[in-house]
Design a protein around this motif. Sequence first.
Motif, PDB file in Angstrom:
ATOM      1  N   LEU A   1      43.363  -1.750  12.185  1.00  0.00           N
ATOM      2  CA  LEU A   1      44.219  -2.696  11.498  1.00  0.00           C
ATOM      3  C   LEU A   1      43.394  -3.767  10.806  1.00  0.00           C
ATOM      4  N   THR A   2      43.916  -4.280   9.696  1.00  0.00           N
ATOM      5  CA  THR A   2      43.225  -5.311   8.939  1.00  0.00           C
ATOM      6  C   THR A   2      42.973  -6.549   9.795  1.00  0.00           C
ATOM      7  N   LYS A   3      43.904  -6.885  10.681  1.00  0.00           N
ATOM      8  CA  LYS A   3      43.752  -8.103  11.484  1.00  0.00           C
ATOM      9  C   LYS A   3      42.768  -7.936  12.643  1.00  0.00           C
ATOM     10  N   ASN A   4      42.333  -6.723  12.914  1.00  0.00           N
ATOM     11  CA  ASN A   4      41.326  -6.492  13.961  1.00  0.00           C
ATOM     12  C   ASN A   4      40.560  -5.226  13.641  1.00  0.00           C
ATOM     13  N   PRO A   5      39.778  -5.253  12.551  1.00  0.00           N
ATOM     14  CA  PRO A   5      39.160  -4.008  12.059  1.00  0.00           C
ATOM     15  C   PRO A   5      38.086  -3.425  12.970  1.00  0.00           C
TER      16      PRO A   5
ATOM     17  N   VAL B   1      47.337  -1.244   8.026  1.00  0.00           N
ATOM     18  CA  VAL B   1      46.243  -0.371   8.434  1.00  0.00           C
ATOM     19  C   VAL B   1      45.128  -0.472   7.409  1.00  0.00           C
ATOM     20  N   LYS B   2      43.954  -0.823   7.895  1.00  0.00           N
ATOM     21  CA  LYS B   2      42.786  -0.935   7.016  1.00  0.00           C
ATOM     22  C   LYS B   2      42.096   0.410   6.838  1.00  0.00           C
ATOM     23  N   GLU B   3      42.109   1.216   7.894  1.00  0.00           N
ATOM     24  CA  GLU B   3      41.361   2.475   7.836  1.00  0.00           C
ATOM     25  C   GLU B   3      41.976   3.514   8.746  1.00  0.00           C
ATOM     26  N   ILE B   4      42.068   4.743   8.252  1.00  0.00           N
ATOM     27  CA  ILE B   4      42.337   5.904   9.093  1.00  0.00           C
ATOM     28  C   ILE B   4      40.976   6.459   9.481  1.00  0.00           C
TER      29      ILE B   4
ATOM     30  N   VAL C   1      41.300   5.728   3.436  1.00  0.00           N
ATOM     31  CA  VAL C   1      40.616   6.948   3.856  1.00  0.00           C
ATOM     32  C   VAL C   1      39.302   7.035   3.098  1.00  0.00           C
ATOM     33  N   ASP C   2      38.234   7.382   3.799  1.00  0.00           N
ATOM     34  CA  ASP C   2      36.938   7.604   3.155  1.00  0.00           C
ATOM     35  C   ASP C   2      37.005   8.958   2.451  1.00  0.00           C
ATOM     36  N   THR C   3      37.263   8.923   1.144  1.00  0.00           N
ATOM     37  CA  THR C   3      37.435  10.178   0.416  1.00  0.00           C
ATOM     38  C   THR C   3      36.148  10.991   0.343  1.00  0.00           C
ATOM     39  N   GLY C   4      35.013  10.357   0.684  1.00  0.00           N
ATOM     40  CA  GLY C   4      33.760  11.109   0.733  1.00  0.00           C
ATOM     41  C   GLY C   4      33.740  12.132   1.848  1.00  0.00           C
ATOM     42  N   LEU C   5      34.678  11.991   2.790  1.00  0.00           N
ATOM     43  CA  LEU C   5      34.781  12.950   3.885  1.00  0.00           C
ATOM     44  C   LEU C   5      35.725  14.100   3.560  1.00  0.00           C
ATOM     45  N   LEU C   6      36.317  14.060   2.362  1.00  0.00           N
ATOM     46  CA  LEU C   6      37.240  15.097   1.931  1.00  0.00           C
ATOM     47  C   LEU C   6      36.627  15.911   0.804  1.00  0.00           C
TER      48      LEU C   6
END
Length: 597
Positions: free
Chosen positions: A353-357, A338-341, A382-387
């Motif tokens: 997913l990293t293979k299809n971002p 997983v590239k991004e939540i 996770v974009d910690t700027g959103l936390l």
Amino acid sequence: MMKTAAIVLCLSLSSAPATHGFVQPAAVRPRRVAGAFLPPSAAAAATAARRPCRSSRSRAAPTALQAAGDAVKDSYDVTIVGSGIGGLSAAALLAHYGYSVAVFESFYAPGGAAHGYSVQTKEGEFVFDTGPSFFSGLNSNYPAKSSNPLRTILDVIDEQVECIPYTTFGLKFPNGDFVHSPKFGTEVIGAVSGDSGVSQWRSLMRNMEPLAKAVEAMPTAAIRADPGVALTAGMFLSNFAGLNPLENLKLTKPFKTIIENSDVTDSFIRNWLDVLCFCLSGMPSDGTITAEMGMMMGEFYDASAIMDCPVGGASAIVDALVRGIEKNGGQVFLKSRVKEISIENGRAVGVRLTKNPDHMIKAEKGVISNLSIWDLMQSGIVDTGLLPDSFVNDRKATPECPSFMHLHLGFRISREELEQLQAHYIYMDDWERSVTEEENCALVSIPSVHDDSLAPEGHAVLHIYTPATERYERWASVKRNSPEYNQLKEERSQFLWKVLEKIIPDIEDRTVHQQVGTPLTHQRFLNRYRGSYGPAINAAEASFPFPNTPVNSLLLCGDSCFPGIGVPAVSGSGMIAAHSISLDSIPRQIEVLKSLK
């Protein structure tokens, strides 16, 4: 209500410190001549036939979905990042409840620290556990305890783990060699500390009885991290009617306070309890929460106490959970990092997913992360700027336990010789030094003592490791596979060889396969921050956080959150996260709780 639920949560017996695998070959160690560890009459039986393999389990066989290569759907009710025991427990429960679930794992095998691996040699196949080795309460031939979350989940999803029961393990102490059993308080303490020690031990066990009852009063399956806990935990509040509220409050204190209140002054007993606590939580008695020890003392010292050897290794537990996920329509995807939540408008809405971002896989109900808190906060997933900054800084500052040194061996031995060994040994070098110090404590697992399926005929496997005492700092600047790295591996594994020779003096001459694991092994293959065992949260100062985050529908599980470290604990965290993903899980959860009552 939430605090009440937290106080009375029971943690079943933890495994020995969960260690991480895919270890690398050691440099060749010079052989030394050593005498056989058995008398000539026993050694002469080395060619005797072994018992037939107890299990026809096909190791490393892909699960149905992995083999079929099913396509990832565009949307699920819940997506889970990471396939450790916590993530698999959450997925298995949610799939059973009827939610559509997908688990995404970056590694080639599910299970996290509990995955196993096999090595093919000219002698045959050797199967190794990468970490957990002490288990209790899994054997379906024995009554379940509602306080064991992993057993509860296995029963709910109607999956079993074949286990071989046993009652003893070995102790190699400065005081001498002993066999641990439920009669430890009289047999071992009596031999070391005499009548005074036995009396103190009995005083401690008496004081543990009401705490054990308080721990058992609320099953983990009743806990939620949302307002629904008023309904689910409320079903069990009557269990506390006959209990002293002051006893309940003791469950959140460090176990050392119970030791002191029981007037335990005997140094051997106190040292042993520090070792037990350390094996359970990564902290000595002054940092281990009493609730954990409240259950473990019963698991070890009840007259009918047994331990479980899963046939085929710890990965048999992983296999059972994966079967439960798949048969109810869930999917487990390997080599799927997983590239991004994805977070939108303060809510977790899916993963990429990293293979299809460019493609987001939607999560209609929410996302559960099984990553360590450091990897979640620092990997960019996770974009910690959103936390909120306070949340991010607090979680990043979570103290970590040290890492491990491992040695996995395949070696020659007859069945007659194996039957003179214990399946586990706990070694302490010097009671004057803390269990937390380097090269003072080691844990040995020889599962072949009970399970013939792990090694070729005439051979066995073992795993010895330092229990979360190896400092990462000495490895931080070393390049893997460099001469410096190989030399450091050789040096840092010497203590493990020294310990093994106290059990099997000629172990080097018997060895046909060896591998060494380091903190860098942990860091690389399991994405563990600094190769750490897990959070070093001292019960006197703080507690493990619940799975909630400031982001709606983003929940956590694993050893970075409540209940904490150890196989049953992380399974419990997955259970809590699963139940907390949506209020519409309450009716199905109540069905499970009625069966427990």
